[in-house]
Motif scaffolding. Structure first.
Motif, mmCIF file in Angstrom:
data_model
loop_
_atom_site.group_PDB
_atom_site.id
_atom_site.type_symbol
_atom_site.label_atom_id
_atom_site.label_comp_id
_atom_site.label_asym_id
_atom_site.label_seq_id
_atom_site.Cartn_x
_atom_site.Cartn_y
_atom_site.Cartn_z
ATOM 1 N N PHE A 274 -1.627 5.384 -4.931
ATOM 2 C CA PHE A 274 -1.106 4.689 -3.759
ATOM 3 C C PHE A 274 -1.940 3.428 -3.549
ATOM 4 C CE2 PHE A 274 0.273 9.008 -3.206
ATOM 5 C CZ PHE A 274 1.521 8.914 -2.596
ATOM 6 N N VAL A 275 -1.279 2.291 -3.433
ATOM 7 C CA VAL A 275 -1.988 1.012 -3.297
ATOM 8 C C VAL A 275 -1.517 0.329 -2.020
ATOM 9 C CG1 VAL A 275 -2.531 -1.197 -4.381
ATOM 10 C CG2 VAL A 275 -2.149 0.826 -5.812
ATOM 11 N N TYR A 276 -2.471 -0.022 -1.162
ATOM 12 C CA TYR A 276 -2.183 -0.611 0.150
ATOM 13 C C TYR A 276 -2.532 -2.093 0.101
ATOM 14 C CZ TYR A 276 -2.211 4.351 1.203
ATOM 15 O OH TYR A 276 -1.950 5.701 1.189
ATOM 16 N N LEU A 277 -1.528 -2.951 0.340
ATOM 17 C CA LEU A 277 -1.652 -4.377 0.099
ATOM 18 C C LEU A 277 -1.315 -5.188 1.348
ATOM 19 C CD1 LEU A 277 0.283 -4.090 -3.234
ATOM 20 C CD2 LEU A 277 -2.026 -5.035 -3.121
ATOM 21 N N PRO A 278 -2.289 -5.896 1.938
ATOM 22 C CA PRO A 278 -1.969 -6.791 3.050
ATOM 23 C C PRO A 278 -0.940 -7.830 2.620
ATOM 24 C CG PRO A 278 -4.342 -6.465 2.869
ATOM 25 C CD PRO A 278 -3.727 -5.863 1.634
#
Length: 441
Positions: A274-278
């Protein structure tokens, strides 16, 4: 993906409020929008304008320029622009996950050399693409000439006859400006008058000309785009519509894959990533998402994170791709402490690219950004700007909204975006959660 509000546009919502935008989004409340358009990667990728071969070609261009970058910048001993992948300690990771299983890593682009922000990946890359084309046209890159030659006076004379322009309120402009000035280009950065004074000073200190515009980030970009259209002696870096920027960001996926492998992290169906990207206008998170999907397929799940006052990508994707929609159209004002994410209108190029690829878009409040910024500084020593804290604020809300079962063997990567070059006074204000400095110099 920088921007600031346009008060004239923000006074009232569009009369025809786009359908599909959740009520909580329109009310400026933190929301998790699970993407109903998400499709299997194998179905979506073949229809994209960017292929794995395109990203590999961009990666090869980065490698060709490494000798030049090492010569121009003392901090780049190998010529490679990349950031560390850091594991959060178990106590901090538990707070981020809120009881869910898995490990938490930080892709620390706030520490990227040269520019201290993720925009180096796209902004520096697009300047290199332009420089390579001019150098080839001038006969400076024959079969025996290495790219380090482009730091020599003959190349600088060629580049000095050209201007590189960009619309930004700071980080992208600085990334483009640092690289272009290092090669000898003239540089113009078009900014909103409301942009932070310290960012304008930083640009002027490297020799960039700062051109100020009334209105928001989109207004500055539009004015600059029109002004440089058709000029043979100039190149406009279009944050809203540039495949070169997009490709520069996409190559970051290869760096992350290598780092995960070196850390012994498995990524597959049973061990999802899971990758959280602004997200601001969308170029950086969109490029990273496409790169990761090309490498990991359905084993990677990307979540965009936006401020509650400026969720331009969520609004655009929820409303559909038939026409452009801004946050002003749904009654939001685009005012947020996360100035790097304060964008009213998403890139349609990116919206079309990621529509079927991203897992969700989460919106977070400024209070949450400041709380996580303080917590991560005191507990983990991460020196972030508010925009870069966005991903951490989204992890628990996203996992809560995710349909069961919650994956226990997941790897969570929070991508940070900037902070290393934030002036100390500004960082202290961010720690206090106080208002940003006045815009006027």
């Amino acid at each position: 993906m920088d921007g600031l509000p346009d008060p004239a546009r923000a006074e009232a919502p569009h009369q025809d409020i786009p359908r599909g935008v959740p009520l909580a989004v329109r009310r400026g409340q933190p929301t998790v929008w699970l993407n109903p358009h998400r499709a299997p990667t194998a179905d979506g990728l073949p229809t994209r304008a960017v292929s794995l071969a395109d990203v590999e070609a961009a990666l090869a261009r980065w490698r060709r320029f490494e000798p030049l970058l090492a010569r121009l910048f003392d901090e780049l001993e190998t010529g490679r622009i990349d950031s560390p992948l850091r594991a959060l300690s178990e106590p901090v990771a538990r707070r981020v996950l809120g009881g869910a299983g898995g490990t938490v890593w930080v892709k620390a682009d706030h520490e990227l050399p040269v520019t201290g922000c993720i925009k180096a990946r796209g902004g520096v890359y697009e300047v290199l693409v332009y420089a390579e084309a001019l150098a080839r046209e001038a006969g400076l890159l024959g079969p025996r000439e290495g790219y380090a030659r482009l730091a020599e006076p003959e190349a600088r004379r060629v580049f000095g006859a050209h201007t590189v322009a960009v619309g930004s309120t700071g980080n992208l402009g600085f990334s483009v400006g640092v690289m272009a000035r290092a090669l000898g280009f003239r540089v113009e950065v078009h900014m909103s008058r409301d942009a932070k004074a310290w960012k304008k000073r930083r640009l002027r200190e490297i020799g960039a000309e700062v051109v100020e515009h009334a209105g928001d980030y989109g207004s500055a970009v539009a004015a600059a785009r029109t002004g440089f259209q058709g000029r043979p002696d100039a190149h406009f870096v279009d944050d809203e519509d540039s495949l070169d920027l997009f490709l520069g960001y996409a190559t970051a996926a290869f760096d992350l894959r290598r780092q995960l492998a070196e850390a012994g992290v498995t990524v597959d169906r049973d061990h999802p990533l899971f990758v959280y990207l602004p997200c601001g206008v969308g170029g950086a998170p969109g490029g990273v998402t496409l790169g990761l999907k090309l490498l990991f397929g359905d084993a990677v799940r990307c979540i965009f994170v936006e401020p509650v006052a400026a969720p331009c990508m969520l609004v655009q994707l929820a409303a559909g791709l038939e026409r452009t929609v801004s946050v002003y159209d749904v009654g939001l004002d685009n005012r947020t402490a996360a100035d790097g994410l304060a964008v009213a209108r998403a890139s349609m190029l990116v919206a079309r690219m990621v529509r079927g690829l991203i897992e969700a878009v989460a919106t977070v409040s400024d209070d949450a950004l400041h709380a996580w910024l303080r917590d991560l500084w005191h507990a983990a020593g991460l020196r972030l700007e508010p925009s870069a804290a966005a991903g951490f604020a989204a992890v628990r809300p996203f996992l809560t909204a995710l349909p069961p079962p919650n994956p226990a063997r997941a790897t969570h990567v929070v991508w940070t975006t900037g902070g290393a070059l934030l002036p100390e006074a500004e960082f202290q204000k961010a720690l206090r959660g106080s208002a940003a400095e006045p815009a006027a110099e």
